[in-house]
Structures are given as structure tokens and as C-alpha cells.
Design a protein around this motif. Structure first.
Motif, PDB file in Angstrom:
ATOM      1  N   LEU A  36     -66.109 -33.616 -32.233  1.00 31.65           N
ATOM      2  CA  LEU A  36     -67.038 -32.539 -32.562  1.00 31.65           C
ATOM      3  C   LEU A  36     -66.372 -31.313 -33.162  1.00 31.65           C
ATOM      4  N   HIS A  37     -65.078 -31.147 -32.943  1.00 33.10           N
ATOM      5  CA  HIS A  37     -64.396 -29.972 -33.475  1.00 33.10           C
ATOM      6  C   HIS A  37     -63.791 -30.219 -34.848  1.00 33.10           C
ATOM      7  N   SER A  38     -63.151 -31.352 -35.036  1.00 34.48           N
ATOM      8  CA  SER A  38     -62.522 -31.653 -36.327  1.00 34.48           C
ATOM      9  C   SER A  38     -63.456 -32.423 -37.249  1.00 34.48           C
ATOM     10  N   ARG A  39     -64.513 -33.004 -36.677  1.00 35.94           N
ATOM     11  CA  ARG A  39     -65.471 -33.856 -37.382  1.00 35.94           C
ATOM     12  C   ARG A  39     -64.840 -35.150 -37.908  1.00 35.94           C
ATOM     13  N   ARG A  40     -63.690 -35.524 -37.356  1.00 34.64           N
ATOM     14  CA  ARG A  40     -63.169 -36.857 -37.639  1.00 34.64           C
ATOM     15  C   ARG A  40     -64.117 -37.871 -37.010  1.00 34.64           C
ATOM     16  N   ALA A  41     -64.197 -39.057 -37.599  1.00 36.59           N
ATOM     17  CA  ALA A  41     -65.183 -40.021 -37.118  1.00 36.59           C
ATOM     18  C   ALA A  41     -64.740 -41.446 -37.372  1.00 36.59           C
ATOM     19  N   VAL A  42     -65.259 -42.352 -36.542  1.00 35.85           N
ATOM     20  CA  VAL A  42     -65.056 -43.789 -36.712  1.00 35.85           C
ATOM     21  C   VAL A  42     -66.394 -44.472 -36.482  1.00 35.85           C
ATOM     22  N   VAL A  43     -66.727 -45.408 -37.362  1.00 30.16           N
ATOM     23  CA  VAL A  43     -67.932 -46.218 -37.220  1.00 30.16           C
ATOM     24  C   VAL A  43     -67.496 -47.671 -37.123  1.00 30.16           C
ATOM     25  N   ASN A  44     -67.875 -48.343 -36.028  1.00 30.67           N
ATOM     26  CA  ASN A  44     -67.488 -49.727 -35.812  1.00 30.67           C
ATOM     27  C   ASN A  44     -68.713 -50.633 -35.791  1.00 30.67           C
ATOM     28  N   SER A  45     -68.574 -51.800 -36.384  1.00 34.68           N
ATOM     29  CA  SER A  45     -69.571 -52.853 -36.247  1.00 34.68           C
ATOM     30  C   SER A  45     -68.814 -54.153 -36.001  1.00 34.68           C
ATOM     31  N   SER A  46     -69.539 -55.243 -35.832  1.00 34.66           N
ATOM     32  CA  SER A  46     -68.877 -56.527 -35.587  1.00 34.66           C
ATOM     33  C   SER A  46     -68.146 -57.043 -36.819  1.00 34.66           C
ATOM     34  N   ASP A  47     -68.517 -56.548 -38.024  1.00 36.11           N
ATOM     35  CA  ASP A  47     -67.938 -57.065 -39.266  1.00 36.11           C
ATOM     36  C   ASP A  47     -66.977 -56.104 -39.962  1.00 36.11           C
ATOM     37  N   TYR A  48     -67.068 -54.824 -39.671  1.00 35.69           N
ATOM     38  CA  TYR A  48     -66.263 -53.842 -40.394  1.00 35.69           C
ATOM     39  C   TYR A  48     -66.163 -52.552 -39.599  1.00 35.69           C
ATOM     40  N   SER A  49     -65.320 -51.667 -40.074  1.00 36.92           N
ATOM     41  CA  SER A  49     -65.255 -50.304 -39.543  1.00 36.92           C
ATOM     42  C   SER A  49     -64.915 -49.374 -40.696  1.00 36.92           C
ATOM     43  N   TYR A  50     -65.308 -48.136 -40.571  1.00 36.31           N
ATOM     44  CA  TYR A  50     -64.964 -47.122 -41.566  1.00 36.31           C
ATOM     45  C   TYR A  50     -64.945 -45.768 -40.880  1.00 36.31           C
ATOM     46  N   GLY A  51     -64.353 -44.788 -41.537  1.00 33.30           N
ATOM     47  CA  GLY A  51     -64.267 -43.494 -40.875  1.00 33.30           C
ATOM     48  C   GLY A  51     -63.574 -42.437 -41.696  1.00 33.30           C
ATOM     49  N   PHE A  52     -63.286 -41.334 -41.017  1.00 34.46           N
ATOM     50  CA  PHE A  52     -62.638 -40.171 -41.617  1.00 34.46           C
ATOM     51  C   PHE A  52     -61.575 -39.690 -40.644  1.00 34.46           C
ATOM     52  N   ASN A  53     -60.311 -39.615 -41.099  1.00 28.62           N
ATOM     53  CA  ASN A  53     -59.202 -39.268 -40.219  1.00 28.62           C
ATOM     54  C   ASN A  53     -58.830 -37.788 -40.255  1.00 28.62           C
ATOM     55  N   GLY A  54     -59.650 -36.985 -40.912  1.00 31.31           N
ATOM     56  CA  GLY A  54     -59.371 -35.558 -41.033  1.00 31.31           C
ATOM     57  C   GLY A  54     -58.907 -35.174 -42.416  1.00 31.31           C
ATOM     58  N   GLU A  55     -58.429 -36.166 -43.166  1.00 33.12           N
ATOM     59  CA  GLU A  55     -57.970 -35.938 -44.536  1.00 33.12           C
ATOM     60  C   GLU A  55     -58.649 -36.885 -45.526  1.00 33.12           C
ATOM     61  N   ASN A  56     -58.757 -38.149 -45.144  1.00 33.18           N
ATOM     62  CA  ASN A  56     -59.311 -39.152 -46.056  1.00 33.18           C
ATOM     63  C   ASN A  56     -60.292 -40.063 -45.330  1.00 33.18           C
ATOM     64  N   THR A  57     -61.240 -40.605 -46.103  1.00 36.56           N
ATOM     65  CA  THR A  57     -62.107 -41.644 -45.558  1.00 36.56           C
ATOM     66  C   THR A  57     -61.455 -43.002 -45.810  1.00 36.56           C
ATOM     67  N   TRP A  58     -61.850 -43.988 -45.024  1.00 33.42           N
ATOM     68  CA  TRP A  58     -61.268 -45.315 -45.150  1.00 33.42           C
ATOM     69  C   TRP A  58     -62.303 -46.378 -44.767  1.00 33.42           C
ATOM     70  N   VAL A  59     -62.058 -47.607 -45.218  1.00 30.36           N
ATOM     71  CA  VAL A  59     -62.902 -48.754 -44.882  1.00 30.36           C
ATOM     72  C   VAL A  59     -61.990 -49.908 -44.517  1.00 30.36           C
ATOM     73  N   SER A  60     -62.298 -50.613 -43.454  1.00 30.00           N
ATOM     74  CA  SER A  60     -61.440 -51.716 -43.014  1.00 30.00           C
ATOM     75  C   SER A  60     -61.562 -52.927 -43.924  1.00 30.00           C
ATOM     76  N   ASP A  61     -62.763 -53.180 -44.443  1.00 33.29           N
ATOM     77  CA  ASP A  61     -62.998 -54.360 -45.275  1.00 33.29           C
ATOM     78  C   ASP A  61     -64.045 -54.006 -46.331  1.00 33.29           C
ATOM     79  N   THR A  62     -63.605 -53.767 -47.556  1.00 37.85           N
ATOM     80  CA  THR A  62     -64.517 -53.352 -48.624  1.00 37.85           C
ATOM     81  C   THR A  62     -65.393 -54.492 -49.133  1.00 37.85           C
ATOM     82  N   THR A  63     -65.113 -55.716 -48.712  1.00 35.08           N
ATOM     83  CA  THR A  63     -65.981 -56.831 -49.096  1.00 35.08           C
ATOM     84  C   THR A  63     -67.202 -56.906 -48.186  1.00 35.08           C
ATOM     85  N   LYS A  64     -67.094 -56.300 -46.995  1.00 39.04           N
ATOM     86  CA  LYS A  64     -68.205 -56.340 -46.043  1.00 39.04           C
ATOM     87  C   LYS A  64     -68.932 -54.995 -45.951  1.00 39.04           C
ATOM     88  N   PHE A  65     -68.249 -53.909 -46.295  1.00 41.15           N
ATOM     89  CA  PHE A  65     -68.891 -52.604 -46.359  1.00 41.15           C
ATOM     90  C   PHE A  65     -68.622 -52.035 -47.745  1.00 41.15           C
TER      91      PHE A  65
END
Length: 255
Positions: free
Chosen positions: A76-105
């Protein structure tokens, strides 16, 4: 399993923080705490208070919830985030966004990693820095008027500083009732076209009123809601904690 792991992580971190805070008490017992006070419109401050209070909210550090088959976790303070599902995950580490599998997300993680966070953490996200408040005419629904405020952002605040939000509340209970909003992320241009969401299903999460579900509505020519546009969006397994997660939690998985 992810929720259980998150609970364990928060419990361990919270216990460690308590031990450290005891050590710091002796050092700081004679130091006066300086609190930065923010000013909000009086009526809006009453809405924040009804939902648990801004001061109390600012002490919280981790928010987690499930929606549409995904588990969302936000610092809640830095607004870093992670979104998980059974097929993929994506998020923001404070500097960059990322995706675990761009074929599924295949969507833009920069837009989606905090999309539901802004809807779920209402009304507290409307107390962020760089916000400008102005009163708007009440919203009308089924013969009842809901007073409201327009929330706009100073230039260069966030990814879409031209976005606008419109919060409407129950004048008697002070509960948030409706949210109007515009989206400028993809066009990068200011827009007068707005969507509207009904907030009328709340639950107590660690002392705060947060939405259990919310419903997008159709509007008439006057911009007032008429009937549901689709089925409600339902949130599940909410978690709100004063403990922070490790920096590594928000990084892209190595596997």
C-alpha cells in the motif's frame, strides 16, 4: 496455497517487526512524532472515516484479495504489486512491470497490474498525493440524490494524470455509493466519457469497509445510472495487514 503462504509470510514479518519496534522504543521515547496532516473536503473526510479512517488506513501496508480467478497483492505504500493465477503472474516491482509468460498473458501489465486495486481500495485511493477535489452535482438513482466530488490529478501524477474519478456517497450514512471514472491510458487524451460503478455491498476487513462486490451500470443521457450493465464483480479472501512483504516477493519469478 498462495494465500496460505502469504499469511505465513506476513505473520513472520509482523512478529519480527514487533521485536524490532520494542528495541526502538527506548531510543525514541523522548522524540516527538511529527505527523503530516492532509486536508480533504469535510464531507469527503466523513466518508473516509465511515470506511475506517485515513489515519488507520495509512498504517496498513499489505492488501490482498481474489478476483476473476486471480490473486492480487499490493504494497500500500510503494504500490508494488503481484497478480497470480494458475497459468501466469505479472506485477510491478517498483521500477518495472513484468509478465511471467507472455504467451498466456498478452495484455499490457502496466495498465492491468493495479486496475482492480483502484476499484477495490476505494475510497482510500482517493486520498493519494497530487489530487485536486471539486464538488459536482449529485447523482440521482431511483429518486434518491447522492452528493459527490470530482477527483482530478495534477500534471505528471501516475500513469494517467488526465483520468478523472467521481465519488458519490450516501448523505445520511456517509458510505460511498457510486464511482464514476474516465480512462485515458490508451488514448493519452482527456475524455468526457465515463463509466459508473455501484458500491452497495461492503464487508468489514480488519476494521475497514471494503467492497465485497461491485456492479457496473448503464447510464441515461443525464449521466445517471439506470440498470446493471453486467453481473457483479465479486472479491474474495481479503487480507489487510500492517506487515510488509520482502522486496523479492514483487520480483519476476526466476522459473
Amino acid at each position: 496455497m498462495r494465500k496460505l503462504a502469504l499469511l505465513i509470510a506476513i505473520t513472520v514479518i509482523s512478529f519480527s517487526c514487533k521485536n524490532e519496534s520494542k528495541k526502538e522504543v527506548m531510543k525514541k521515547e523522548n522524540v516527538k512524532e511529527v505527523i503530516k496532516v492532509k486536508k480533504y473536503p469535510e464531507a469527503l473526510a466523513a466518508v473516509f472515516e465511515k470506511h475506517g479512517g485515513i489515519d488507520s488506513w495509512n498504517k496498513m501496508k499489505t492488501l490482498s484479495y481474489g478476483v476473476n480467478g486471480e490473486e492480487h497483492t499490493t504494497d500500500l505504500h510503494s504500490r508494488r504489486a503481484v497478480v497470480n493465477s494458475s497459468d501466469y503472474s505479472y506485477g510491478f516491482n517498483g521500477e518495472n512491470t513484468w509478465v511471467s509468460d507472455t504467451t498466456k498473458f498478452k495484455k499490457d501489465p502496466k495498465f492491468y497490474y493495479n486496475l482492480y486495486f483502484y476499484f477495490y481500495a476505494m475510497p482510500f485511493v482517493l486520498a493519494d498525493d497530487g489530487i485536486v477535489y471539486s464538488e459536482v452535482k449529485p447523482l440521482e438513482f431511483e429518486g434518491k440524490k447522492y452528493p459527490g466530488f470530482k477527483i482530478s490529478y495534477k500534471a505528471n501524477v501516475g500513469n494517467s494524470s488526465d483520468d478523472n474519478y467521481f465519488i458519490y456517497y450516501d448523505a445520511t450514512t456517509k458510505e460511498m455509493s457510486w464511482l464514476g471514472y474516465t480512462v485515458t491510458y490508451f488514448s493519452k487524451k482527456a475524455s468526457d466519457k465515463f463509466s459508473i460503478i455501484r458500491y452497495n455491498d461492503w464487508e468489514n476487513v480488519n476494521g475497514f469497509l471494503l467492497p465485497k462486490s461491485l456492479t457496473w451500470y448503464q447510464k441515461n443521457e443525464q449521466g445517471n445510472p439506470t440498470e446493471p450493465a453486467r453481473e457483479p464483480t465479486v472479491f474474495s479472501l481479503p487480507l489487510l495487514s500492517k506487515a510488509s512483504l520482502a522486496d523479492s516477493f514483487f520480483e519476476k519469478p526466476t522459473k
